[in-house]
Write a protein that holds these residues in place. Structure first.
Motif, PDB file in Angstrom:
ATOM      1  N   LEU A  86       0.705  -1.414   0.058  1.00 34.04           N
ATOM      2  CA  LEU A  86      -0.185   0.405  -0.240  1.00 34.04           C
ATOM      3  C   LEU A  86       1.017   0.808   0.024  1.00 34.04           C
ATOM      4  O   LEU A  86       0.174   2.295  -0.078  1.00 34.04           O
ATOM      5  CB  LEU A  86      -0.992  -0.431   0.964  1.00 34.04           C
ATOM      6  N   LEU A  87       2.049   1.397   0.228  1.00 34.15           N
ATOM      7  CA  LEU A  87       2.863   2.194   0.468  1.00 34.15           C
ATOM      8  C   LEU A  87       4.299   2.147  -0.495  1.00 34.15           C
ATOM      9  O   LEU A  87       5.517   2.234   0.517  1.00 34.15           O
ATOM     10  CB  LEU A  87       3.713   2.787   1.745  1.00 34.15           C
ATOM     11  N   ALA A 121      -6.765  -3.194   7.666  1.00 27.65           N
ATOM     12  CA  ALA A 121      -8.018  -3.958   7.850  1.00 27.65           C
ATOM     13  C   ALA A 121      -8.455  -4.104   6.174  1.00 27.65           C
ATOM     14  O   ALA A 121      -8.300  -4.476   4.977  1.00 27.65           O
ATOM     15  CB  ALA A 121      -8.499  -3.080   8.452  1.00 27.65           C
ATOM     16  N   HIS A 122      -7.719  -2.526   5.404  1.00 27.18           N
ATOM     17  CA  HIS A 122      -7.701  -3.336   3.840  1.00 27.18           C
ATOM     18  C   HIS A 122      -6.868  -3.789   2.833  1.00 27.18           C
ATOM     19  O   HIS A 122      -7.493  -4.596   2.966  1.00 27.18           O
ATOM     20  CB  HIS A 122      -7.467  -1.180   3.093  1.00 27.18           C
ATOM     21  N   TRP A 123      -5.376  -3.792   3.585  1.00 29.10           N
ATOM     22  CA  TRP A 123      -4.874  -4.582   2.964  1.00 29.10           C
ATOM     23  C   TRP A 123      -5.137  -6.523   3.969  1.00 29.10           C
ATOM     24  O   TRP A 123      -5.179  -7.040   2.377  1.00 29.10           O
ATOM     25  CB  TRP A 123      -3.834  -4.741   3.631  1.00 29.10           C
ATOM     26  N   ALA A 124      -5.486  -6.621   4.302  1.00 27.99           N
ATOM     27  CA  ALA A 124      -6.258  -8.320   4.952  1.00 27.99           C
ATOM     28  C   ALA A 124      -8.026  -8.032   3.677  1.00 27.99           C
ATOM     29  O   ALA A 124      -7.879  -8.865   3.577  1.00 27.99           O
ATOM     30  CB  ALA A 124      -6.967  -8.024   6.604  1.00 27.99           C
ATOM     31  N   LYS A 125      -8.541  -7.533   4.640  1.00 28.13           N
ATOM     32  CA  LYS A 125      -9.876  -7.951   2.857  1.00 28.13           C
ATOM     33  C   LYS A 125      -9.715  -7.409   1.596  1.00 28.13           C
ATOM     34  O   LYS A 125      -9.900  -8.932   0.901  1.00 28.13           O
ATOM     35  CB  LYS A 125     -10.418  -6.211   3.427  1.00 28.13           C
ATOM     36  N   ASN A 126      -8.410  -7.092   1.207  1.00 30.86           N
ATOM     37  CA  ASN A 126      -8.226  -7.249  -0.182  1.00 30.86           C
ATOM     38  C   ASN A 126      -7.062  -7.944  -0.935  1.00 30.86           C
ATOM     39  O   ASN A 126      -6.408  -7.757  -1.829  1.00 30.86           O
ATOM     40  CB  ASN A 126      -8.014  -5.699  -0.432  1.00 30.86           C
ATOM     41  N   LEU A 168      -6.438  -9.750  -4.149  1.00 28.57           N
ATOM     42  CA  LEU A 168      -6.356  -9.214  -4.913  1.00 28.57           C
ATOM     43  C   LEU A 168      -5.015  -7.408  -5.223  1.00 28.57           C
ATOM     44  O   LEU A 168      -4.798  -7.768  -6.227  1.00 28.57           O
ATOM     45  CB  LEU A 168      -7.697  -7.929  -4.960  1.00 28.57           C
ATOM     46  N   LEU A 169      -4.929  -7.419  -4.007  1.00 27.45           N
ATOM     47  CA  LEU A 169      -3.677  -6.733  -3.956  1.00 27.45           C
ATOM     48  C   LEU A 169      -2.442  -7.622  -4.191  1.00 27.45           C
ATOM     49  O   LEU A 169      -1.175  -6.125  -4.540  1.00 27.45           O
ATOM     50  CB  LEU A 169      -2.953  -5.454  -2.709  1.00 27.45           C
ATOM     51  N   GLU A 170      -1.953  -8.181  -4.246  1.00 28.33           N
ATOM     52  CA  GLU A 170      -0.910  -8.967  -4.203  1.00 28.33           C
ATOM     53  C   GLU A 170      -0.861 -10.234  -5.072  1.00 28.33           C
ATOM     54  O   GLU A 170      -1.228 -10.473  -5.722  1.00 28.33           O
ATOM     55  CB  GLU A 170      -0.187 -10.132  -2.725  1.00 28.33           C
ATOM     56  N   LYS A 171       0.550 -10.101  -5.627  1.00 27.94           N
ATOM     57  CA  LYS A 171       1.066 -10.774  -7.038  1.00 27.94           C
ATOM     58  C   LYS A 171       0.909 -12.055  -6.550  1.00 27.94           C
ATOM     59  O   LYS A 171       1.442 -12.373  -5.857  1.00 27.94           O
ATOM     60  CB  LYS A 171       2.448 -10.206  -7.713  1.00 27.94           C
ATOM     61  N   PRO A 172       0.451 -12.808  -7.609  1.00 30.21           N
ATOM     62  CA  PRO A 172       0.575 -14.299  -7.502  1.00 30.21           C
ATOM     63  C   PRO A 172       1.531 -15.253  -7.146  1.00 30.21           C
ATOM     64  O   PRO A 172       2.110 -14.310  -8.190  1.00 30.21           O
ATOM     65  CB  PRO A 172      -0.766 -14.981  -8.543  1.00 30.21           C
TER      66      PRO A 172
END
Length: 127
Positions: free
Chosen positions: A68-69, A105-110, A113-117
């Motif tokens: 995220l940063l 919380a945003h990172w955990a929820k998503n 979707l956020l991390e590269k497979p």
């Protein structure tokens, strides 16, 4: 601990599907007092989480900060960047000194979707 216990109780969260995500506490011999305080706080939190019957997952701050940063370099800039990013993502909320908890919380929820497979490992041949 009583405040956390009361909060968990008031939310009526289901035991079988509630996951508590906590950042690994700071433990640093150069910051002895802060480390002891963090360890004592962690112990109280763990007691309440265990009593509530919730699952627990520890994360390191780098896990969500890296996603995220990514442009932020140096720990001095992280709090300001965290606050700015949280306000950008969630303008309906008010934040004090940083947005770390909201970003976690945003990172955990998503996170899927956020991390590269990660590439799948090739199976090892068994002889």
């Amino acid at each position: 601990a009583p405040g956390l216990r009361k909060l968990f109780t008031s939310w009526n969260l289901p035991k079988d599907s509630t996951l508590v995500i906590m950042e690994r506490p700071m433990l640093n011999p150069m910051r002895w007092r802060a480390s002891i305080s963090a360890a004592r706080c962690l112990e109280a939190e763990l007691i309440v989480i265990e009593e509530a019957g919730f699952d627990l997952d520890y994360i390191d701050s780098k896990q969500w900060q890296h996603i995220l940063l990514p442009e932020v370099v140096g720990s001095d800039n992280l709090k300001k960047a965290s606050l700015a990013k949280a306000k950008e993502l969630y303008p309906q909320f008010k934040f004090k000194k940083d947005g770390d908890s909201m970003l976690i919380a945003h990172w955990a929820k998503n996170r899927t979707l956020l991390e590269k497979p990660k590439p799948k490992a090739k199976p090892k041949k068994v002889l």
